[in-house]
Design an enzyme around this catalytic site. Structure first.
Site, PDB file in Angstrom:
ATOM      1  N   ASP A 285       8.057  -1.907 -16.986  1.00  0.00           N
ATOM      2  CA  ASP A 285       7.648  -2.690 -18.146  1.00  0.00           C
ATOM      3  C   ASP A 285       6.152  -2.972 -17.990  1.00  0.00           C
ATOM      4  O   ASP A 285       5.577  -2.835 -16.904  1.00  0.00           O
ATOM      5  CB  ASP A 285       8.457  -3.973 -18.281  1.00  0.00           C
ATOM      6  CG  ASP A 285       8.405  -4.508 -19.716  1.00  0.00           C
ATOM      7  OD1 ASP A 285       7.498  -4.109 -20.473  1.00  0.00           O
ATOM      8  OD2 ASP A 285       9.265  -5.326 -20.088  1.00  0.00           O
ATOM      9  N   TRP A 286       5.538  -3.375 -19.077  1.00  0.00           N
ATOM     10  CA  TRP A 286       4.076  -3.474 -19.145  1.00  0.00           C
ATOM     11  C   TRP A 286       3.557  -4.629 -18.269  1.00  0.00           C
ATOM     12  O   TRP A 286       3.751  -5.796 -18.588  1.00  0.00           O
ATOM     13  CB  TRP A 286       3.656  -3.638 -20.601  1.00  0.00           C
ATOM     14  CG  TRP A 286       3.391  -2.333 -21.305  1.00  0.00           C
ATOM     15  CD1 TRP A 286       2.274  -2.051 -22.032  1.00  0.00           C
ATOM     16  CD2 TRP A 286       4.187  -1.148 -21.347  1.00  0.00           C
ATOM     17  NE1 TRP A 286       2.330  -0.750 -22.507  1.00  0.00           N
ATOM     18  CE2 TRP A 286       3.492  -0.174 -22.102  1.00  0.00           C
ATOM     19  CE3 TRP A 286       5.420  -0.783 -20.802  1.00  0.00           C
ATOM     20  CZ2 TRP A 286       3.984   1.113 -22.336  1.00  0.00           C
ATOM     21  CZ3 TRP A 286       5.909   0.497 -21.031  1.00  0.00           C
ATOM     22  CH2 TRP A 286       5.197   1.418 -21.783  1.00  0.00           C
TER      23      TRP A 286
END
Ligand code: BGC
Length: 738
Positions: A285-286
């Site tokens: 995930d970012w």
């Protein structure tokens, strides 16, 4: 790009395989490049491509950039990134490997909120609404629609497939997910992934795993006993992966069992690789990475969102240093690159490259979105036959919810910007995790079009006295109640802005009151006994206003069923207080949602699986036989009313020693004309009859008697039969034959 390498000679292939060094090959090597690009299976092509790559080229594939400028971190997105996008991974032109252009994709092709102008695209109803259709074919069509728009925009990696279980009904992202049951969620999300990927692009499944609330999402530590985890959150992922075969898994922000998900060997190696044999790659995930060697060695293949955080843990210099220090092996780097390339080959990214600016058939896509919304709207309550609205109703008051302008959508990275414009601009928050966006599809306008002889009065609901006056004037009042939810925040289950009081006042003024909810998930309904009709429309997407009007007027017969329990009060929840911080010890284990309610004898407001129709259905003649290690349930369903409609036939099973009294074990959505009867067979996967015990990894089905029921909800069971099974043990990597 690939065409550049077409000048092949048998001589150059011979040179390459004869062991000539890479410097020489780089000058005259089109042959091996072409061979790697086109010959053999995806695994073989990926493996030979890796042999052609320099270390720098391999490292290029392992670090993804945020695709949008991020002034707070003084980050400017790479020029080659698609405008306002979530991510970009550079390609390797020399080898014909295209960039990876990533966009969020749960509900449509999303654009980052910071982008000054928006990419206007078709929005599906929320993930929870699609789950409420209980119709995998429709979820697949919805996914195919998103994938088509993605391809037209030049995106080839779609960040969708959101399947975190609803353990916490206040999770602000529940609208992106598919509810509380692993079978329903995994089936629906798997179908949507398959639809996206039918466009020859990659879809992720996310967020792996137990990212079940937003409060403290970067650091919260989910603690669930392993057996329970396998039967709940992980089972949802497992089923979605089996059915959708996503090219990538996105690991989540949170910790699981003390270790961040993106450096968690249990999740990324033992479960994903050793037990599920997942052949694709894992991206983070970012900003979800916290280490270099630990993450790479645990099974993370690609870091995402460089630019959102100060340091890239998989930046080339970091990976080179870890290699030099012997903390990561070259084989590991090769494996990481090969996994990414494999998915790129399997899903057509290299053979069938995307390009920007292709035409989009918006009317056709809007119809897909409308059908999904219609099939997912749940008629929760309908007394005195108030719905569908009688053609004779001459005065209709429409109150609140900006129903004169449009329908609400959920916020955060999944936000799809509408064709036309935000119908109600300026509502706070106007920046992350906002803006709050209303799609310009007005339920009021759609109702007016369908009921041309009725007189309508709209009031916005802010002034309760004006609402009461309108209700007193009307034959029927329709209150639209909304609750905005978003990534990065959790919500309360109480409708905001005094809407409960508004509904009570309107209901007092007019007995014929319908409440239409546009919410991300369950809400409390203290007024439920005071209104005759309640409709859950979720966030209904680009054509949501028309979908709502079609259901309210009976143009469409509702057929949605709840993918999550609606509690009567907070004290029925496993954790009645606010979403917790720190360690999230999930003592309820696999007893998520209705299973918790059944275990504790709580009477919900509306149970999992519930949903009414304008016709009636009868279920009967249930018979069950063993099928492989699982079961087949045969039954008859009859439309006993006078309208065509679709029933959702639900099979529940009870077994000894389970975490909860019963589990959903199978379902089918069946269309029936008035009076029509159909025989239906529902196949039950043996894992849904099994328990997973940490001391014996795998699926254990004890011998003995199982009870199998068919019903219209988890609390409305029409018939139950017993079956004795011989018992079985399925290894951890068991999966159904295709
Ligand atoms: C979200 C992901 C999303 C990513 C890229 C993150 O904030 O958790 O679901 O795919 O951003 O936009």
């Amino acid at each position: 790009m690939r065409r550049r390498h077409l000048a092949l000679t048998g001589f150059s292939i011979a040179l390459w395989f004869g062991g000539i060094g890479s410097a020489l090959a780089a000058q005259e090597e089109p042959a091996p490049i072409e061979a790697a690009q086109s010959r053999g299976t995806a695994d073989e092509r990926a493996a030979s491509m890796v042999t052609l790559m320099t270390l720098d080229e391999k490292l290029t594939l392992l670090e993804g950039y945020f695709g949008t400028d991020f002034p707070a971190a003084r980050f400017e997105a790479p020029a080659e990134a698609r405008y306002g996008s979530a991510g970009y991974v550079p390609g390797i032109p020399r080898l014909g490997i295209p960039p990876q252009w990533q966009a969020d994709a749960g509900l449509g092709v999303a654009t980052q909120g910071g982008a000054a102008e928006k990419r206007a695209r078709t929005a599906l109803p929320s993930g929870l609404a699609t789950a409420a259709t209980w119709d995998p074919a429709l979820a697949r069509a919805a996914g195919a629609m998103i994938g088509a728009e993605a391809r037209a925009d030049g995106f080839n990696v779609m960040l969708g497939g959101s399947v975190n279980l609803m353990r916490e009904p206040r999770n602000g992202r529940n609208f992106e997910y598919a509810g509380e049951d692993p079978l329903l969620a995994g089936t629906m999300v798997g179908a949507q992934i398959a639809g996206v990927q039918s466009n020859r692009i990659i879809s992720t499944v996310k967020h792996f795993a137990v990212n079940d609330q937003e409060t403290n999402r970067n650091d919260g530590n989910a603690v669930v006993e392993e057996g329970a985890l396998r039967m709940s959150d992980l089972l949802a992922f497992q089923l979605a992966i089996e059915r959708g075969e996503p090219g990538a898994v996105m690991c989540s922000y949170n910790r699981v069992g003390g270790t961040h998900a993106c450096e968690n060997p249990f999740l990324l190696t033992e479960v994903l690789r050793e037990h599920w044999h997942f052949p694709g790659y894992v991206l983070s995930d970012w900003g979800g990475v916290h280490s270099t060697a630990a993450s790479a060695n645990a099974g993370l293949d690609q870091e995402s969102g460089y630019g959102l955080q100060r340091d890239g843990w998989f930046a080339a210099d970091k990976l080179r240093a870890a290699l030099a220090a012997g903390e990561i092996s070259e084989e590991r780097i090769d494996l990481m690159a090969a996994r990414i390339l494999r998915s790129m080959f399997v899903h057509g990214l290299i053979d069938d490259p995307v390009s920007e600016g292709q035409p989009i058939d918006f009317p056709a896509h809007r119809a897909v979105s409308r059908q999904a919304a219609e099939a997912g709207i749940v008629l929760l309550k309908n007394e005195r036959g108030l719905l569908p609205l009688a053609a004779s109703a001459s005065r209709i008051a429409v109150i609140g919810g900006h129903a004169d302008k449009g329908v609400l959508s959920g916020g955060g990275s999944s936000q799809v910007y509408p064709e036309g414009t935000n119908a109600v601009p300026g509502i706070e928050p106007t920046s992350w995790p906002g803006p709050v966006v209303y799609y310009p599809s007005s339920p009021l306008a759609a109702l007016e079009a369908l009921l041309p002889n009725a007189q309508f009065q709209f009031v916005d609901g802010a002034d309760h006295e004006a609402a009461v006056r309108a209700a007193a004037w009307a034959d029927v009042s329709i209150v639209f109640a909304t609750q905005w939810a978003s990534e990065s925040i959790d919500v309360s289950l109480t409708l905001p802005d005094a809407q409960n009081e508004l509904i009570e006042s309107v209901a007092l003024a007019n007995r014929q009151t319908v409440v239409v909810l546009e919410t991300g998930g369950p809400v409390l309904m203290p007024w439920a006994d005071h209104v005759p009709a309640i409709v859950e429309a979720w966030y209904p997407g680009s054509a949501g206003g028309e979908a709502i009007a079609n259901v309210l007027t009976g143009k469409v017969n509702p057929s949605g069923h709840l993918p999550a329990t609606f509690p009567r009060s907070l004290d029925q929840l496993p954790y009645p207080d606010e979403p917790r911080k720190g360690d999230l010890v999930y003592d309820e284990g696999a007893a998520v949602g209705y299973k918790w309610f059944d275990l504790n004898g709580h009477e919900p407001q509306f149970p999992f699986g519930h949903g009414l129709s304008y016709t009636t259905f009868a279920l009967g003649h249930l018979a069950v036989t063993p099928e492989g290690d699982g079961l087949a349930a045969m039954l008859e369903v009859t439309n006993t009313g006078d309208r065509a409609g679709a029933d959702v036939v639900q099979i529940y099973v009870s077994g000894k020693g389970w975490d909860a009294p019963r589990r959903l074990a199978g379902f089918a959505k069946v269309e029936l004309q008035p009076g029509e009867r159909k025989r239906v067979t529902v196949h039950v996967d043996p894992r849904l009859l099994a328990t997973w015990r940490a001391n014996r990894p795998g699926w254990t089905l004890p011998s003995g008697v199982y009870e199998v029921s068919v019903g219209h909800s988890s609390r409305d069971l029409a018939e139950t039969v017993s079956i004795e099974l011989p018992g079985a043990f399925l290894p951890p990597d068991w999966r159904p034959k295709r």
